[in-house]
Scaffold this motif. Structure first.
Motif, PDB file in Angstrom:
ATOM      1  N   GLU A 247       5.546   1.375   2.842  1.00  9.81           N
ATOM      2  CA  GLU A 247       4.468   1.850   1.549  1.00  9.81           C
ATOM      3  C   GLU A 247       5.261   0.174   0.363  1.00  9.81           C
ATOM      4  O   GLU A 247       3.888  -0.451  -0.251  1.00  9.81           O
ATOM      5  CB  GLU A 247       3.614   2.333   1.745  1.00  9.81           C
ATOM      6  CG  GLU A 247       3.347   3.301   2.160  1.00  9.81           C
ATOM      7  CD  GLU A 247       4.491   3.857   2.877  1.00  9.81           C
ATOM      8  OE1 GLU A 247       5.615   4.732   2.301  1.00  9.81           O
ATOM      9  OE2 GLU A 247       4.757   4.604   4.351  1.00  9.81           O
TER      10      GLU A 247
ATOM     11  N   THR B 111       4.681  -3.136   1.308  1.00  7.15           N
ATOM     12  CA  THR B 111       3.424  -3.761   1.545  1.00  7.15           C
ATOM     13  C   THR B 111       3.286  -4.520  -0.119  1.00  7.15           C
ATOM     14  O   THR B 111       2.321  -5.051  -0.211  1.00  7.15           O
ATOM     15  CB  THR B 111       2.344  -3.114   1.966  1.00  7.15           C
ATOM     16  OG1 THR B 111       3.445  -3.239   3.365  1.00  7.15           O
ATOM     17  CG2 THR B 111       1.158  -3.654   2.365  1.00  7.15           C
TER      18      THR B 111
ATOM     19  N   ALA C 286       4.911  -9.339   4.779  1.00  7.32           N
ATOM     20  CA  ALA C 286       5.735  -8.152   4.263  1.00  7.32           C
ATOM     21  C   ALA C 286       5.308  -7.329   5.689  1.00  7.32           C
ATOM     22  O   ALA C 286       6.115  -6.890   5.967  1.00  7.32           O
ATOM     23  CB  ALA C 286       3.649  -6.765   3.602  1.00  7.32           C
ATOM     24  N   ALA C 287       4.548  -7.535   6.588  1.00  6.47           N
ATOM     25  CA  ALA C 287       4.701  -7.195   8.486  1.00  6.47           C
ATOM     26  C   ALA C 287       5.904  -7.466   8.637  1.00  6.47           C
ATOM     27  O   ALA C 287       6.378  -6.659   9.403  1.00  6.47           O
ATOM     28  CB  ALA C 287       3.180  -7.691   9.530  1.00  6.47           C
TER      29      ALA C 287
ATOM     30  N   ARG D 121       1.309  -7.414  -2.362  1.00  3.71           N
ATOM     31  CA  ARG D 121       0.933  -7.376  -3.029  1.00  3.71           C
ATOM     32  C   ARG D 121       0.759  -7.323  -4.514  1.00  3.71           C
ATOM     33  O   ARG D 121      -0.052  -8.091  -4.858  1.00  3.71           O
ATOM     34  CB  ARG D 121      -0.722  -6.146  -2.686  1.00  3.71           C
ATOM     35  CG  ARG D 121      -1.849  -7.088  -2.382  1.00  3.71           C
ATOM     36  CD  ARG D 121      -3.256  -5.832  -1.733  1.00  3.71           C
ATOM     37  NE  ARG D 121      -2.543  -4.205  -1.349  1.00  3.71           N
ATOM     38  CZ  ARG D 121      -2.125  -3.609   0.025  1.00  3.71           C
ATOM     39  NH1 ARG D 121      -3.256  -4.573   0.785  1.00  3.71           N
ATOM     40  NH2 ARG D 121      -1.863  -2.628  -0.583  1.00  3.71           N
TER      41      ARG D 121
ATOM     42  N   GLU E 208       0.357 -10.206   3.199  1.00  2.56           N
ATOM     43  CA  GLU E 208       0.092  -9.376   4.056  1.00  2.56           C
ATOM     44  C   GLU E 208       1.296  -9.637   5.118  1.00  2.56           C
ATOM     45  O   GLU E 208       1.996  -9.053   5.661  1.00  2.56           O
ATOM     46  CB  GLU E 208      -1.411  -8.970   4.326  1.00  2.56           C
ATOM     47  CG  GLU E 208      -2.321  -7.938   5.075  1.00  2.56           C
ATOM     48  CD  GLU E 208      -2.073  -7.350   3.499  1.00  2.56           C
ATOM     49  OE1 GLU E 208      -1.601  -6.055   3.617  1.00  2.56           O
ATOM     50  OE2 GLU E 208      -2.212  -7.849   2.509  1.00  2.56           O
TER      51      GLU E 208
END
Lengths: 203, 203
Positions: free
Chosen positions: B177, B180, B95-96, B184, B92
């Motif tokens: 989107e 992310t 990705a951020a 994941r 996470e």
DNA sequence: ATATATACCGAACGTTCAGTCAGTATTGTA
DNA sequence: TACAATACTGACTGAACGTTCGGTATATAT
């Protein structure tokens, strides 16, 4: 095809081959047209007669390489029965490519150079789509055969591509044995994961 | 610390920040010192007074970023109980980072530019070692806790790094989107794999 | 034999860009 | 106040490099 055209094609190939050797050795940016000139014996003008630009020349090499890869795969695919075997074979072939045909290094560099003709951009996009489609096909086949868990092959194709892409990058500083190992480990992880507890799957 | 030193430090930070913004926007090579000059109001000479070279300036930014990342992680790690959760949290955060702090793009480009001072080379190697150690720690923890299959944490650390590296690359052309999602999915695959048949594991 | 298109040559061009340096301004110190 | 150290300036350097273009050579077609 007359003598002149033949000669012309030979020259073009000669340029392409010399360029490939240099790109492989020194990378994209570090290879100057002058050096290609020196290596071919051909002239600068002639290179620009046969290829639109340095970018165009490099792209030509990439596409050639892609074609070869695909051809090679098509010839060998029948050797592998299960999709799992095929996946490992793909990894093997990619690892071998990394080692024997390190145009990859130059390719990565090229892909990261920001200023690209829109034409180059679109041709690169095409190649990427083809890769993903290849992955997706393979994965779908595995799912259909019941070898892989049912899932979204398209999304998994991206993950697989990421894994191969990353392996490629990291392998740059690895020796041959470790490179092969990395690719194989990566596929094993892709296939089996590392978790003991399958509940997590539904997260 | 007297007034002069204070002022000096502020200037240095100002240069660093302007440079970061530009590198983020345009990438490493495409950002010229002149542009940094224009953005800071500082002079060219002054930049070279505060930083040894363009490379040195960029490296400074990378190290700053790495420090921030680590700090941030240390502050948040306690929020996650299981190693599995931690892995997802790392994904996470990465990705951020990809999205909000796209120095990554410039960083990749930089990493692939072949001509580097030996000092830069070694500082980069350090960073890489730290990343792998981080992964290895996390994986070993997971193995010790019984969450992950017993295995060679060192080798798996490389695979994990490859996955994150690749995800980073592919995310370049993805929207937030999908980025992310990719991270994941990648972690899920890493944890669980895609195979139904566990026999393959012993291959 | 002449004309034409194709293949090839290489000097020159224009631009980009990291880095330098001789000098000036500002602040701290004796 | 005088001296020194630190901070800062920006015109200039020098080299690299992709691309262009006027021109030549050669093979094919007429």
């Amino acid at each position: 095809m007359n003598q002149k055209q033949l000669q012309s094609e030979q020259t073009k190939r000669k340029i392409a081959e010399a360029a490939r050797a240099l790109f492989v050795q020194k990378g994209y940016k570090a290879t100057s047209i002058e050096e290609i000139v020196a290596a071919t014996g051909s002239s600068k003008g002639n290179i620009y007669y046969h290829f639109k630009s340095k970018e165009g020349l490099f792209l030509h090499l990439l596409e050639e390489w892609d074609r070869e890869w695909e051809l090679n795969w098509e010839q060998n695919e029948h050797l592998y029965k299960t999709t799992t075997e095929k996946l490992y074979a793909v990894a093997e072939q990619l690892a071998a490519d990394d080692l024997n045909h390190p145009l990859t290094k130059a390719a990565d560099e090229f892909f990261h150079n920001e200023e690209k003709t829109s034409e180059v951009e679109s041709r690169m996009a095409e190649m990427k789509v083809k890769h993903l489609a290849f992955n997706q096909n393979l994965l779908q086949e595995g799912i259909d055969r019941g070898e892989f868990m049912p899932g979204d092959a398209e999304r998994l194709a991206v993950v697989l591509e990421a894994i191969f892409f990353g392996a490629n990058q990291l392998s740059r500083r690895l020796n041959p044995e470790k490179t092969t190992l990395l690719y194989r480990d990566a596929v094993t992880v892709f296939l089996n994961g590392v978790a003991t507890d399958k509940q997590a799957k539904e997260r």
